[in-house]
Design a protein around this motif. Structure first.
Motif, PDB file in Angstrom:
ATOM      1  N   VAL A 155       2.483   1.721  -3.459  1.00 56.76           N
ATOM      2  CA  VAL A 155       1.552   2.305  -4.424  1.00 56.76           C
ATOM      3  C   VAL A 155       1.441   3.811  -4.165  1.00 56.76           C
ATOM      4  N   VAL A 179       5.323  -2.122  -9.334  1.00 56.61           N
ATOM      5  CA  VAL A 179       4.390  -1.649  -8.305  1.00 56.61           C
ATOM      6  C   VAL A 179       3.114  -2.497  -8.333  1.00 56.61           C
ATOM      7  N   ARG A 205       0.836  -1.205   0.000  1.00 56.15           N
ATOM      8  CA  ARG A 205       0.000   0.000   0.000  1.00 56.15           C
ATOM      9  C   ARG A 205       0.869   1.252   0.000  1.00 56.15           C
ATOM     10  N   TYR A 217       4.569   5.581  -5.282  1.00 57.14           N
ATOM     11  CA  TYR A 217       4.577   5.665  -6.744  1.00 57.14           C
ATOM     12  C   TYR A 217       3.624   6.749  -7.243  1.00 57.14           C
ATOM     13  N   LEU A 218       2.418   6.773  -6.702  1.00 58.54           N
ATOM     14  CA  LEU A 218       1.424   7.736  -7.186  1.00 58.54           C
ATOM     15  C   LEU A 218       1.868   9.177  -6.923  1.00 58.54           C
ATOM     16  N   ARG A 232       6.259   0.879 -12.908  1.00 62.08           N
ATOM     17  CA  ARG A 232       4.808   0.727 -12.784  1.00 62.08           C
ATOM     18  C   ARG A 232       4.435  -0.751 -12.708  1.00 62.08           C
TER      19      ARG A 232
END
Lengths: 361, 391
Positions: B262, B282, B259, B265-266, B279
């Motif tokens: 992610v 991930v 979590r 990354y976002l 991506r």
């Protein structure tokens, strides 16, 4: 919370396994695939029907036994393990799903569902995820997508041109046809969701078959490695070979529950079923690709031959990995959910929506 | 199949969620591989014990709640979600305790379990020796019977948290004529006995997370033996083995990391997407953390119905350790040149201070495929016992 199958479901799966072990031996399938144009055997279909496979999800009023997606997923793993061609799933699972959920077109249901249940009708399904329609030239009826509408066509209403696949179990056709109000059996408004739900079931079935194929390829690799001797020992006693095959066992172990969650999600109309099905297809594809690669390595030069049975299962795995949505498609669907921002991910989000009250069978 | 929680399970989740919200320290505790951090984590164990949350699967008489494995999974989900501290007594609570329950006398259970649950006794393990790593049956440290005592001589190593721990559980050779897995005995001993020397070993992060332990005529009462003399191997490998393996690394731990990955990354998507592999990694991290969770729920369901789990347990160790590496390697790829920064570095750039936790986890992830039986040993077990390949 109970993430196990019912004893009855497992017993049915075991019975199908024993049956296919005898009735779908590799040498028999090769004979059918290599010597017949259709690649199909009416005799085998009749035997599958005797086992109840063609009637599995047909409603009782149409001569079926009205079981659901969870029963199917275990059977699909066996169909994969024994490389049973697409035609059975397309008719007995996918076409039955469409026909059963059609809005009130009782005639079509009454005409076809009992025949499918009895193993006497082959139905091909054409969906834009696949550029070809499997078994189109051998179908008694074709259910085809056109702008989210569903059209039903008889063999005389289409032209099918054969496109050979490296996987001899497959019979792929480019289908030319003309949609008309006469062929349309469902408008786009209802068809859109039906086709979506159908594609999820098809991808789920392919995922379960891929997992079965992975297990078959692993078993073949283990058998070969245990028998073949070099340096005075079975090659399977060498660590390098052991570890190749152990990696496959790990992939299978962790792909299976992903597929089973997807099956439950589909059965329960879970709002996140697209995510779970795509995850399942990706995990199963990964397991099957690795199983093929590692099994051919364990086979040595034998694995590169037409003679060794491995090729049948390996090629089918390669084909199914890209059918009903390839990895590009399914990764995009996973991304659309979990990378959308504010997605429910992390601890305690694994089974958020599963609702047994909404069961549709 | 019923993938929905019962009302009781939902209430249990609410209860632990509320309790954690009220009790989890607002600021992270210092590392338990420092003296200060060790004691802070010991106090946290005591706090958990007061709420009766320190060992939820144990029977109530020893400080637990008698939870089944599904409730344990729920507890772990809430625990990791809340960002609660790491468990300094995990080797005691999750590894030794199941063995004690199975092989310990009533007297031993009453003596050790409540003090373990409350954090009064923190446990270290004494398996490995300089000559016995993956080959644990090569243990040479000896325990010689002298009246109602064992006299221990030898050396243990890689003993996690032994620097500040109170007690040690381990295996010693009681039959000098024996070899391999015969003649070994499972013994529990306090680490402040005369004749014990503990030498800290610095780990990759520079902290003394494990230690060497030297035994020089250390006298341990015979009543500290767990199981029969000479039966140590079987005690250590007992049927509880799987549950122990299950409980050491709960899936929620990896779901929480996924979590966060992610999320990382976002928030840094623009720079991260310059490496198109990120991506994919991930998404794979999320998928594999889910797969590990699902597999554990399946196992918990099966065990709850009385099934026994065999060699497939070895697949767990490989899967989670590789997943942990994947997630932290991916985070390091996103962090780029900031990944190497120590926590005290003042200029974390676009990552502020979040790089520190990723580096910490990245370093620890390197150990995953090695401890608790290397992944090579696990693959041998899978190949031989699950697949039936010849030895």
């Amino acid at each position: 919370m109970d993430f196990t199958f019912e004893d009855q479901q497992l017993a049915f799966r075991d019975a199908i396994h024993k049956f296919l072990m005898v009735e779908a031996a590799p040498e028999m399938l090769r004979e059918i695939w290599e010597t017949t144009k259709s690649g199909r055997s009416a005799e085998l279909r009749a035997k599958l029907a005797d086992q109840g496979l063609t009637a599995l999800s047909v409603p009782e009023e149409f001569g079926g036994i009205n079981l659901g997606d969870l029963d199917w997923v275990l059977v699909q793993q066996e169909l994969g393990y024994f490389a049973i061609p697409d035609s059975l799933t397309d008719a007995a699972y996918l076409a039955v799903y469409l026909l059963t959920h059609l809005p009130a077109d009782i005639n079509l249901k009454r005409d076809w569902l009992p025949r499918i249940a009895a193993g006497k009708a082959r139905i091909a399904v054409g969906h834009p995820l696949n550029p070809f329609v499997a078994d189109a030239a051998n179908a008694d009826l074709l259910l085809l997508w056109h702008d989210d509408e569903i059209h039903a066509l008889k063999p005389g209403q289409i032209t099918a041109s054969f496109n050979p696949s490296i996987d001899l179990s497959r019979r792929l056709y480019k289908v030319d046809w003309t949609p008309s109000p006469a062929t349309r059996i469902c408008p786009a408004k209802q068809g859109r969701q039906l086709w979506k739900d159908l594609a999820d079931r098809a991808a789920l079935a392919a995922a379960a078959q891929l997992l079965g194929l992975a297990q078959r390829m692993l078993d073949l690799g283990v058998d070969h490695a245990a028998q073949r001797k070099q340096f005075g020992k079975p090659v399977g006693s060498f660590q390098a070979v052991k570890h190749h095959l152990a990696d496959v066992a790990v992939k299978i172990e962790f792909a299976e529950p992903v597929i089973h969650r997807a099956a439950q999600a589909v059965a329960e109309d879970d709002p996140r079923r697209a995510l779970y099905v795509s995850h399942a297809k990706l995990a199963a594809g990964e397991a099957a690709r690795l199983a093929g690669r590692r099994s051919i390595q364990a086979h040595g030069a034998m694995g590169y031959t037409w003679e060794a049975d491995l090729q049948m299962y390996m090629k089918r795995a390669w084909a199914l990995d890209a059918s009903w949505g390839d990895a590009k498609f399914h990764k995009a669907r996973v991304a659309a959910d979990i990378l959308a921002g504010a997605a429910a991910i992390g601890p305690s989000t694994t089974f958020p929506n599963m609702n047994p009250e909404s069961h549709h069978g | 199949m019923r993938l929905i929680y019962t009302e009781r399970q939902k209430q249990f989740r609410e209860e632990i969620r509320d309790w954690l919200a009220a009790h989890v320290p607002k600021a992270p505790l210092p590392s338990f591989d420092t003296e200060e951090g060790f004691e802070a984590h010991r106090r946290w164990e005591a706090t958990l014990f007061e709420g009766r949350w320190s060992a939820v699967t144990w029977p109530k008489e020893y400080g637990g709640r008698g939870c089944d494995l599904i409730e344990w999974l729920i507890f772990e989900e809430e625990y990791w979600r809340a960002g609660a501290p790491l468990r300094v007594n995990q080797n005691g609570v999750f590894l030794l305790a199941p063995t004690l329950m199975e092989y310990g006398s009533d007297e031993q259970k009453a003596r050790f379990l409540p003090r373990m649950a409350s954090g009064q006794d923190i446990w270290a393990q004494g398996w490995s020796e300089p000559g016995a790593g993956s080959d644990m049956a090569a243990i040479r440290s000896r325990a010689v019977r002298d009246g109602d005592h064992y006299v221990i001589n030898g050396q243990k190593t890689w003993s996690t948290r032994a620097v500040w721990a109170d007690w040690l559980f381990g295996m010693f050779r009681t039959d000098p004529a024996s070899s391999r897995h015969h003649g070994l005995t499972f013994i529990l001993l306090p680490l402040d006995l005369p004749g014990i020397t503990i030498r800290p070993i610095k780990q990759l992060n520079g902290l003394p997370g494990f230690a060497e332990i030297f035994f020089d005529d250390v006298r341990v009462p015979v009543e500290n033996r767990l199981g029969d003399e000479g039966a140590g191997w079987n005690v250590a490998m007992a049927t509880a083995g799987f549950e122990r393996g299950l409980m050491l690394r709960s899936p929620a731990r990896f779901q929480q990391t996924a979590r966060k990955l992610v999320d990382l990354y976002l928030r840094h998507r623009e720079s991260a997407d310059a490496d198109p592999g990120i991506r994919d990694a991930v998404m794979k991290s999320w998928m594999d953390a889910e797969a590990y969770t699902l597999a554990t729920y399946r196992t918990a369901s099966r065990l709850g119905k009385g099934a026994k789990i065999g060699a497939e347990a070895s697949t767990n160790k490989i899967f989670w350790s590789e997943l942990d590496l994947l997630m932290h390697e991916t985070a390091m790829r996103i962090l780029g040149p900031y990944g190497e920064l120590m926590p005290e570095a003042p200029d974390g750039g676009p990552f502020g201070h979040e790089h520190a936790a990723w580096l910490d986890g990245f370093l620890f992830a390197q150990a995953g495929p090695i401890y608790a039986g290397t992944n090579e040993i696990q693959r041998n077990i899978i190949a031989e016992r699950m697949l039936g390949l010849p030895r």
